[in-house]
Design an enzyme around this catalytic site. Structure first.
Site, mmCIF file in Angstrom:
data_model
loop_
_atom_site.group_PDB
_atom_site.id
_atom_site.type_symbol
_atom_site.label_atom_id
_atom_site.label_comp_id
_atom_site.label_asym_id
_atom_site.label_seq_id
_atom_site.Cartn_x
_atom_site.Cartn_y
_atom_site.Cartn_z
ATOM 1 N N ILE A 1 48.806 -17.857 -22.214
ATOM 2 C CA ILE A 1 49.639 -18.596 -21.115
ATOM 3 C C ILE A 1 50.749 -19.481 -21.449
ATOM 4 O O ILE A 1 51.609 -19.652 -20.625
ATOM 5 C CB ILE A 1 48.334 -19.687 -20.796
ATOM 6 C CG1 ILE A 1 48.707 -20.073 -19.338
ATOM 7 C CG2 ILE A 1 48.075 -20.578 -21.736
ATOM 8 C CD1 ILE A 1 48.566 -19.262 -18.182
ATOM 9 N N SER B 1 51.663 -24.053 -33.730
ATOM 10 C CA SER B 1 50.868 -22.713 -34.136
ATOM 11 C C SER B 1 50.896 -21.891 -35.374
ATOM 12 O O SER B 1 51.565 -22.052 -36.117
ATOM 13 C CB SER B 1 51.729 -21.560 -33.102
ATOM 14 O OG SER B 1 51.064 -20.652 -33.270
ATOM 15 N N ARG B 2 49.296 -21.857 -35.724
ATOM 16 C CA ARG B 2 49.002 -21.311 -37.111
ATOM 17 C C ARG B 2 49.672 -19.893 -37.029
ATOM 18 O O ARG B 2 49.664 -19.262 -38.215
ATOM 19 C CB ARG B 2 47.684 -21.375 -37.552
ATOM 20 C CG ARG B 2 47.374 -22.904 -37.742
ATOM 21 C CD ARG B 2 45.882 -22.849 -38.123
ATOM 22 N NE ARG B 2 45.428 -24.190 -38.580
ATOM 23 C CZ ARG B 2 45.103 -25.298 -37.642
ATOM 24 N NH1 ARG B 2 44.894 -24.984 -36.727
ATOM 25 N NH2 ARG B 2 44.874 -26.549 -38.030
ATOM 26 N N LYS C 1 45.055 -26.589 -17.525
ATOM 27 C CA LYS C 1 43.883 -26.870 -17.009
ATOM 28 C C LYS C 1 42.686 -25.691 -17.898
ATOM 29 O O LYS C 1 43.065 -24.630 -18.335
ATOM 30 C CB LYS C 1 43.884 -26.261 -15.444
ATOM 31 C CG LYS C 1 43.993 -24.712 -15.394
ATOM 32 C CD LYS C 1 42.775 -23.832 -15.362
ATOM 33 C CE LYS C 1 42.879 -22.476 -15.446
ATOM 34 N NZ LYS C 1 41.788 -21.542 -15.551
ATOM 35 N N ASP D 1 36.231 -20.853 -15.510
ATOM 36 C CA ASP D 1 37.722 -20.933 -16.036
ATOM 37 C C ASP D 1 38.839 -20.411 -15.029
ATOM 38 O O ASP D 1 39.485 -21.228 -14.549
ATOM 39 C CB ASP D 1 38.023 -20.163 -17.238
ATOM 40 C CG ASP D 1 39.315 -20.166 -17.826
ATOM 41 O OD1 ASP D 1 39.500 -21.437 -18.389
ATOM 42 O OD2 ASP D 1 40.267 -19.176 -17.520
#
Length: 305
Positions: A11, A33-34, A87, A165
């Protein structure tokens, strides 16, 4: 304004990054971010590392799954940063309300974004319905989970919402366009035998008077998505289709134009920051919580990705 994205998944790459790039109010200054983040953008492995290293970044956009979002949002608010929440805004209603209180005390902006409310037809639908007498509402929100959430185990875990979702997108539109609020009266939730969240749901709402709202959410849809809301009124039928992107009143397609959902979200986020305001509407998530409280659980066949 420098902004950081926390959680660089699908997303974020598909929607948030292009929206920020197109918005003159923001500059994507860093990511968390890993997995390495984005090429050409400074990346940090943890939010704490970002907050410590970049006090000059006043805003963060949290795009990780909802189960881990509360801790990150609380840390960002405590560090005096403005926060935008993808969201659903949290894994529970109490999380969202707590974050709202914390942001107000800290004097920072908190924006619980609902991208489907920014779909092209939603604002006009809200305006047209404002003075109408509504007699019934029908929602059908059906898609293939294998297409939209392939291999994403978090949606099947507690707090991941399952079919809610996508279904919460419909509820975010519903709560925006209705002239008066409704509340849930009954629900039937279909849980695969091997999963902790539902794959389908049937919901009934009322305004306490004459209006009934029926909703069907299903993640087993084949042959194309169905994202539509039909509202019967004393002045005719209103239809929102394609997730709110298309609006028809009676037989007339309204042909509404829009800059896109996520560009509209970031424009609103910038406006909120400029005004020193927040926008935290938990009503779609409250409807989901009510469904889990009131819902009759039905066991269905196991789901395998």
């Amino acid at each position: 304004m420098p902004v950081a994205i926390v959680g660089v998944g699908k997303i974020a790459r598909d929607e948030h990054v292009p929206a920020i790039a197109a918005d003159p109010s923001f500059d994507l200054a860093a990511t968390v971010s890993r997995s390495g983040g984005l090429e050409g953008v400074e990346n940090h492995e943890t939010l704490d590392a970002l907050l410590q290293a970049r006090p000059d970044i006043p805003a963060v956009s949290l795009c990780m799954p909802p189960q881990v979002r509360f801790k990150a949002a609380r840390a960002a608010i405590a560090a005096g940063r403005h926060v935008m929440l993808e969201k659903p805004p949290g894994a529970s209603v109490s999380e969202v309300l707590t974050l709202d209180r914390l942001a107000r005390r800290a004097g920072v902006t908190l924006y619980a974004s609902w991208h489907s409310r920014a779909a092209a037809g939603v604002a006009m639908a809200q305006a047209w319905l404002a003075d109408k007498r509504l007699t019934s509402v029908r929602i059908d929100w059906k898609e293939d989970v294998r297409k939209w959430h392939p291999g994403q185990d978090w949606v099947w875990q507690p707090g991941g919402l399952g079919v809610f979702d996508p279904g919460i997108n419909a509820l975010s539109i519903l709560t925006a366009i209705l002239p008066a609020p409704v509340h849930l009266t009954e629900a039937q939730l279909s849980f695969p035998e091997n999963r902790d969240t539902p794959i389908a749901a049937e919901l009934t709402f009322t305004d306490g008077a004459d209006l009934t709202v029926a909703a069907a959410f299903d993640w087993r849809q084949e042959g194309g998505e169905i994202w539509q809301i039909e509202v019967e009124t004393d002045a005719g039928t209103l239809r929102l289709t394609e997730g709110g992107a298309r609006l028809a009143i009676g037989d007339a397609d309204q042909g509404v134009a829009s800059p896109g959902e996520y560009p509209a979200l970031y424009s609103h986020f910038a406006s909120l920051i400029a005004q020193g305001a927040s926008d935290v509407d938990a009503s779609p998530l409250i409807h989901v919580a009510d469904a889990f409280m009131l819902g009759r659980r039905i066991a269905v066949d196991p789901f395998h990705d």
